[in-house]
Design a protein around this motif. Structure first.
Motif, PDB file in Angstrom:
ATOM      1  N   SER A 199      -7.278   3.410   9.088  1.00 27.63           N
ATOM      2  CA  SER A 199      -7.817   4.753   8.946  1.00 27.63           C
ATOM      3  C   SER A 199      -6.807   5.686   8.270  1.00 27.63           C
ATOM      4  CB  SER A 199      -8.197   5.303  10.316  1.00 27.63           C
ATOM      5  OG  SER A 199      -8.581   6.646  10.216  1.00 27.63           O
ATOM      6  N   ARG A 200      -5.570   5.641   8.744  1.00 24.57           N
ATOM      7  CA  ARG A 200      -4.550   6.529   8.191  1.00 24.57           C
ATOM      8  C   ARG A 200      -4.230   6.186   6.742  1.00 24.57           C
ATOM      9  NH1 ARG A 200      -0.424   7.248  13.372  1.00 24.57           N
ATOM     10  NH2 ARG A 200      -1.898   8.451  14.618  1.00 24.57           N
ATOM     11  N   LEU A 201      -4.168   4.890   6.447  1.00 29.09           N
ATOM     12  CA  LEU A 201      -3.891   4.486   5.064  1.00 29.09           C
ATOM     13  C   LEU A 201      -5.036   4.886   4.147  1.00 29.09           C
ATOM     14  CD1 LEU A 201      -2.302   0.947   5.467  1.00 29.09           C
ATOM     15  CD2 LEU A 201      -1.203   2.995   4.571  1.00 29.09           C
ATOM     16  N   SER A 202      -6.260   4.675   4.589  1.00 28.04           N
ATOM     17  CA  SER A 202      -7.398   4.995   3.723  1.00 28.04           C
ATOM     18  C   SER A 202      -7.492   6.494   3.475  1.00 28.04           C
ATOM     19  CB  SER A 202      -8.699   4.462   4.304  1.00 28.04           C
ATOM     20  OG  SER A 202      -8.958   5.037   5.535  1.00 28.04           O
ATOM     21  N   SER A 203      -7.157   7.306   4.487  1.00 27.89           N
ATOM     22  CA  SER A 203      -7.192   8.760   4.281  1.00 27.89           C
ATOM     23  C   SER A 203      -6.087   9.182   3.321  1.00 27.89           C
ATOM     24  CB  SER A 203      -7.074   9.499   5.606  1.00 27.89           C
ATOM     25  OG  SER A 203      -5.825   9.266   6.203  1.00 27.89           O
ATOM     26  N   ARG A 204      -4.941   8.519   3.371  1.00 29.08           N
ATOM     27  CA  ARG A 204      -3.854   8.859   2.438  1.00 29.08           C
ATOM     28  C   ARG A 204      -4.203   8.439   1.015  1.00 29.08           C
ATOM     29  NH1 ARG A 204       1.433   6.425   4.754  1.00 29.08           N
ATOM     30  NH2 ARG A 204       2.262   7.242   2.813  1.00 29.08           N
ATOM     31  N   VAL A 205      -4.859   7.283   0.875  1.00 24.83           N
ATOM     32  CA  VAL A 205      -5.279   6.838  -0.459  1.00 24.83           C
ATOM     33  C   VAL A 205      -6.332   7.785  -1.004  1.00 24.83           C
ATOM     34  CG1 VAL A 205      -6.485   5.004  -1.699  1.00 24.83           C
ATOM     35  CG2 VAL A 205      -4.674   4.418  -0.098  1.00 24.83           C
ATOM     36  N   LYS A 206      -7.253   8.202  -0.153  1.00 21.91           N
ATOM     37  CA  LYS A 206      -8.306   9.113  -0.567  1.00 21.91           C
ATOM     38  C   LYS A 206      -7.729  10.456  -1.003  1.00 21.91           C
ATOM     39  CE  LYS A 206     -12.705  10.959   1.029  1.00 21.91           C
ATOM     40  NZ  LYS A 206     -13.604  11.107   2.176  1.00 21.91           N
ATOM     41  N   ALA A 207      -6.646  10.889  -0.325  1.00 22.72           N
ATOM     42  CA  ALA A 207      -6.018  12.176  -0.644  1.00 22.72           C
ATOM     43  C   ALA A 207      -5.343  12.164  -2.000  1.00 22.72           C
ATOM     44  CB  ALA A 207      -5.016  12.550   0.437  1.00 22.72           C
ATOM     45  N   LEU A 208      -5.026  10.970  -2.526  1.00 20.52           N
ATOM     46  CA  LEU A 208      -4.384  10.894  -3.839  1.00 20.52           C
ATOM     47  C   LEU A 208      -5.289  11.408  -4.949  1.00 20.52           C
ATOM     48  CD1 LEU A 208      -2.555   7.433  -3.802  1.00 20.52           C
ATOM     49  CD2 LEU A 208      -1.514   9.681  -3.767  1.00 20.52           C
ATOM     50  N   SER A 209      -6.596  11.210  -4.780  1.00 23.78           N
ATOM     51  CA  SER A 209      -7.534  11.628  -5.829  1.00 23.78           C
ATOM     52  C   SER A 209      -7.666  13.142  -5.893  1.00 23.78           C
ATOM     53  CB  SER A 209      -8.906  10.995  -5.591  1.00 23.78           C
ATOM     54  OG  SER A 209      -9.427  11.448  -4.367  1.00 23.78           O
ATOM     55  N   ALA A 210      -7.379  13.824  -4.782  1.00 18.90           N
ATOM     56  CA  ALA A 210      -7.527  15.281  -4.747  1.00 18.90           C
ATOM     57  C   ALA A 210      -6.376  15.993  -5.414  1.00 18.90           C
ATOM     58  CB  ALA A 210      -7.632  15.741  -3.301  1.00 18.90           C
ATOM     59  N   VAL A 233       0.845  -1.199   0.000  1.00 20.09           N
ATOM     60  CA  VAL A 233       0.000   0.000   0.000  1.00 20.09           C
ATOM     61  C   VAL A 233       0.880   1.248   0.000  1.00 20.09           C
ATOM     62  CG1 VAL A 233      -1.762   1.290   1.248  1.00 20.09           C
ATOM     63  CG2 VAL A 233      -1.852  -1.199   1.211  1.00 20.09           C
ATOM     64  N   GLU A 234       1.912   1.257   0.842  1.00 18.90           N
ATOM     65  CA  GLU A 234       2.816   2.407   0.919  1.00 18.90           C
ATOM     66  C   GLU A 234       3.478   2.684  -0.429  1.00 18.90           C
ATOM     67  OE1 GLU A 234       3.427   4.509   3.341  1.00 18.90           O
ATOM     68  OE2 GLU A 234       2.354   3.519   4.970  1.00 18.90           O
ATOM     69  N   GLU A 235       3.920   1.616  -1.100  1.00 15.74           N
ATOM     70  CA  GLU A 235       4.582   1.785  -2.393  1.00 15.74           C
ATOM     71  C   GLU A 235       3.615   2.334  -3.430  1.00 15.74           C
ATOM     72  OE1 GLU A 235       6.153  -2.098  -3.112  1.00 15.74           O
ATOM     73  OE2 GLU A 235       7.866  -1.805  -1.778  1.00 15.74           O
ATOM     74  N   ALA A 236       2.368   1.865  -3.411  1.00 19.42           N
ATOM     75  CA  ALA A 236       1.367   2.359  -4.352  1.00 19.42           C
ATOM     76  C   ALA A 236       1.056   3.826  -4.083  1.00 19.42           C
ATOM     77  CB  ALA A 236       0.107   1.520  -4.263  1.00 19.42           C
ATOM     78  N   ILE A 237       1.017   4.203  -2.805  1.00 27.02           N
ATOM     79  CA  ILE A 237       0.753   5.610  -2.455  1.00 27.02           C
ATOM     80  C   ILE A 237       1.906   6.486  -2.925  1.00 27.02           C
ATOM     81  CG2 ILE A 237       0.577   7.228  -0.522  1.00 27.02           C
ATOM     82  CD1 ILE A 237      -1.025   5.070   0.965  1.00 27.02           C
ATOM     83  N   SER A 238       3.133   6.021  -2.689  1.00 29.10           N
ATOM     84  CA  SER A 238       4.289   6.836  -3.073  1.00 29.10           C
ATOM     85  C   SER A 238       4.425   6.945  -4.582  1.00 29.10           C
ATOM     86  CB  SER A 238       5.569   6.267  -2.465  1.00 29.10           C
ATOM     87  OG  SER A 238       5.816   4.977  -2.977  1.00 29.10           O
ATOM     88  N   ALA A 289      -4.146   1.674  -7.988  1.00 33.06           N
ATOM     89  CA  ALA A 289      -3.321   0.610  -7.404  1.00 33.06           C
ATOM     90  C   ALA A 289      -3.313   0.703  -5.886  1.00 33.06           C
ATOM     91  CB  ALA A 289      -1.903   0.684  -7.942  1.00 33.06           C
ATOM     92  N   ALA A 290      -3.285   1.924  -5.378  1.00 30.17           N
ATOM     93  CA  ALA A 290      -3.259   2.116  -3.931  1.00 30.17           C
ATOM     94  C   ALA A 290      -4.552   1.638  -3.292  1.00 30.17           C
ATOM     95  CB  ALA A 290      -3.016   3.588  -3.597  1.00 30.17           C
ATOM     96  N   SER A 291      -5.681   1.965  -3.913  1.00 30.29           N
ATOM     97  CA  SER A 291      -6.960   1.536  -3.331  1.00 30.29           C
ATOM     98  C   SER A 291      -7.117   0.026  -3.429  1.00 30.29           C
ATOM     99  CB  SER A 291      -8.132   2.245  -4.018  1.00 30.29           C
ATOM    100  OG  SER A 291      -8.183   1.908  -5.381  1.00 30.29           O
TER     101      SER A 291
END
Length: 88
Positions: A77-88, A35-40, A46-48
């Protein structure tokens, strides 16, 4: 050193349980790393997807006693908020 038969058995059981828990913890960390790698990388799809596959693994860690319930909730919670922030 264990002397009584009971303490010898308990030592064997502890060793086996330690190995199982270590494998579970490692597996959870692998899912979290994906998940971290997909976010970065910035890839929201991919992250979701990685988060969706990691969530049941984290929850399983709670039921098996490897993770505390609140720790798992915080991580998800923290991971889902970071994934959600990618769309913004």
């Amino acid at each position: 050193m264990a002397n009584t038969p009971q303490s010898k058995k308990r030592a064997r059981q502890n060793e086996a349980r330690y190995a199982v828990n270590k494998a579970r913890r490692s597996r959870i960390r692998t899912f979290l790393r994906k998940v971290e790698e997909a976010i970065s990388s910035g890839d929201q799809a991919a992250a979701s997807e990685a988060l969706r596959s990691a969530q049941p693994e984290i929850a399983r860690g709670v039921t098996k006693g490897v993770l505390h319930k609140n720790t798992a909730a915080r991580k998800m919670s923290r991971l889902s908020s970071r994934v959600k922030a990618l769309s913004a």
